[in-house]
Design an enzyme around this catalytic site. Sequence first.
Site, PDB file in Angstrom:
ATOM      1  N   ALA A 125       0.854  -1.195   0.000  1.00 25.56           N
ATOM      2  CA  ALA A 125       0.000   0.000   0.000  1.00 25.56           C
ATOM      3  C   ALA A 125       0.885   1.237   0.000  1.00 25.56           C
ATOM      4  O   ALA A 125       1.339   1.691   1.049  1.00 25.56           O
ATOM      5  CB  ALA A 125      -0.930  -0.021   1.212  1.00 25.56           C
ATOM      6  N   PRO A 129      -4.874   8.912  -2.105  1.00 25.70           N
ATOM      7  CA  PRO A 129      -5.671   9.813  -2.945  1.00 25.70           C
ATOM      8  C   PRO A 129      -4.931  11.077  -3.358  1.00 25.70           C
ATOM      9  O   PRO A 129      -5.149  11.613  -4.445  1.00 25.70           O
ATOM     10  CB  PRO A 129      -6.879  10.133  -2.054  1.00 25.70           C
ATOM     11  CG  PRO A 129      -7.035   8.923  -1.191  1.00 25.70           C
ATOM     12  CD  PRO A 129      -5.633   8.468  -0.911  1.00 25.70           C
ATOM     13  N   ILE A 158      -4.773  -0.217  -4.788  1.00 28.28           N
ATOM     14  CA  ILE A 158      -3.949  -1.288  -4.226  1.00 28.28           C
ATOM     15  C   ILE A 158      -4.297  -2.627  -4.878  1.00 28.28           C
ATOM     16  O   ILE A 158      -5.374  -3.182  -4.651  1.00 28.28           O
ATOM     17  CB  ILE A 158      -4.122  -1.383  -2.698  1.00 28.28           C
ATOM     18  CG1 ILE A 158      -3.919  -0.002  -2.055  1.00 28.28           C
ATOM     19  CG2 ILE A 158      -3.158  -2.414  -2.131  1.00 28.28           C
ATOM     20  CD1 ILE A 158      -2.606   0.669  -2.404  1.00 28.28           C
ATOM     21  N   GLU A 243      10.451  -4.015  -9.802  1.00 22.79           N
ATOM     22  CA  GLU A 243       9.047  -3.878 -10.193  1.00 22.79           C
ATOM     23  C   GLU A 243       8.928  -3.341 -11.613  1.00 22.79           C
ATOM     24  O   GLU A 243       8.085  -3.798 -12.403  1.00 22.79           O
ATOM     25  CB  GLU A 243       8.333  -2.950  -9.212  1.00 22.79           C
ATOM     26  CG  GLU A 243       6.874  -2.680  -9.567  1.00 22.79           C
ATOM     27  CD  GLU A 243       6.201  -1.722  -8.604  1.00 22.79           C
ATOM     28  OE1 GLU A 243       5.035  -1.363  -8.853  1.00 22.79           O
ATOM     29  OE2 GLU A 243       6.830  -1.323  -7.591  1.00 22.79           O
ATOM     30  N   GLY A 340     -10.286  -3.554 -37.572  1.00 19.17           N
ATOM     31  CA  GLY A 340     -11.538  -2.895 -37.937  1.00 19.17           C
ATOM     32  C   GLY A 340     -12.565  -3.023 -36.819  1.00 19.17           C
ATOM     33  O   GLY A 340     -12.235  -2.977 -35.632  1.00 19.17           O
ATOM     34  N   GLY A 364       3.390   1.651 -11.170  1.00 20.27           N
ATOM     35  CA  GLY A 364       4.824   1.408 -11.029  1.00 20.27           C
ATOM     36  C   GLY A 364       5.674   2.634 -11.334  1.00 20.27           C
ATOM     37  O   GLY A 364       6.901   2.528 -11.445  1.00 20.27           O
TER      38      GLY A 364
END
Length: 380
Positions: A125, A129, A158, A243, A340, A364
Amino acid sequence: MQRDIFTSEHEAFRDMMRSFIAAEIAPYHEQWERDGMVSRDVWLAAGRAGLLGIDVDEKYGGGGNPDYRYYLVMNEELARAGAHGPGFSVHNDIIGQYLQRLASPEQCQRWLPGYCSGEIITAIAMSEPEAGSDLQGIRTSAVRDGGHYVLNGQKTFISNGQMADLVIVVARTDPDAGHLGISLLVVERGMVGFDRGRNLDKVGMHAQDTSELFFTDVRVPAENLLGDEGGGFVALMQNLPRERVAIGTTALAGAEKVFEDTLEYCKQRQAFGRPIGRFQYNRFALAEMATELAVARAFTDKAVMEHNAGRLSNEDASMVKWWNTELCNRVVDRCVQLHGGYGYMREYPVARAYLDGRVQTIFGGTTEIMKEIIGRGLGV
C-alpha cells in the site's frame, strides 16, 4: 531473431506454465472478470505448482532459485494468455523482494511459508488519494505507542487489495524527517481498524482486485515493522527497479502476442478481393511494428541479464519500463485499427488487450517519472 537468454530448464518451465494456465486459469478467467477478482483456489494451485516464492529459501517452502528468468517466463506466459487476474507478479516481484531483503528471521518464519503456499496473499500500500508517484507526499501516519504503532490513513489503487492477508503499508513515522521519516509496517488480515473499501471499477484488468484501504487507529505490533524505522523510502527505491523490469517485460510480451494475432488476422481477412495485409499501408504498419518489437526485445533481454547479474541500474530499469509500456500501447492501438470493427469487440483478444494494457504506463511510476529518473541519471 532467436532469443538466447534461456536454457532448456527455462523452456521446460515455460511448458509447465502454459499447462498451468490452461488448467487453472483459462477456464475460469471470464468468470473472474465478472466477479472482479480471482478465486483463492488459483493461489493455492500456484503454491502447489511452486510458482510462488521461486527464489525463497527452501526451508520456508520456496524454490531456492535466485534466477530471475523463471519469473520472467511466468510473467510472459501470463501476459500472452491475457491472464491479468492473478496478481502473482505483485506477490513475487514486489512483496517477496521486500520480505527477503528486510524481514527478520522471526518474520520470515511467520510469513514466508504461507506466502509460498498461496495461503497468504500479499499487497503493498503505497499510493494515496493525494500521493501517487510522489511517495514523499504520503500522509498515512504511524505513531509509536509502547509496543505498537498506531496507524491512520487511506490508500488507493492497491492491487490484491480485496484478497490480501498481509499488506506492507508505507507510513510516515516521523513527520519532521522528510524521506527519512517513512517506514514500512506489515498489517495483517483481521487487525482492528483495518478496513477495505470498494473494489475499484477499472477500465480494464477487471479480474484483478484493486482496492481502497482504510486504517483507523490500527494497533500494529512493533514486531511488524519491516526493516528499520525510517528506512522505508530507501527500501522502496531499492526495490522499484525490479518492479519496473517486471512491468516492462510483461508489457512487451503482451504486445508481441497481440502483434502475432494481428499478423495472422491480416493474412486471413479479405477486403476488396485480397488479404488486408497485402495493402501497402497495412504491410508498412506491420513492418514498423515488427521492427519496433524486435529492437525492444533485444534491449529488454539484455536488461534482464543485467538484472540477473545484479548490475541493472535504476535508470536502465526506467528505460525498460517506459519504452515497453508506451510501445505496447502504440502496438495494441494500431492492431485494433487493423482489426476494424472486430477490434472493438471484447470477444477478440485485441480488444481486451486494449483495455487491460492502458494502465501500464501509469502504475509502477508513470512514463513522466521514468523520464525524470533517466534525465537525472544523465546529470541534467
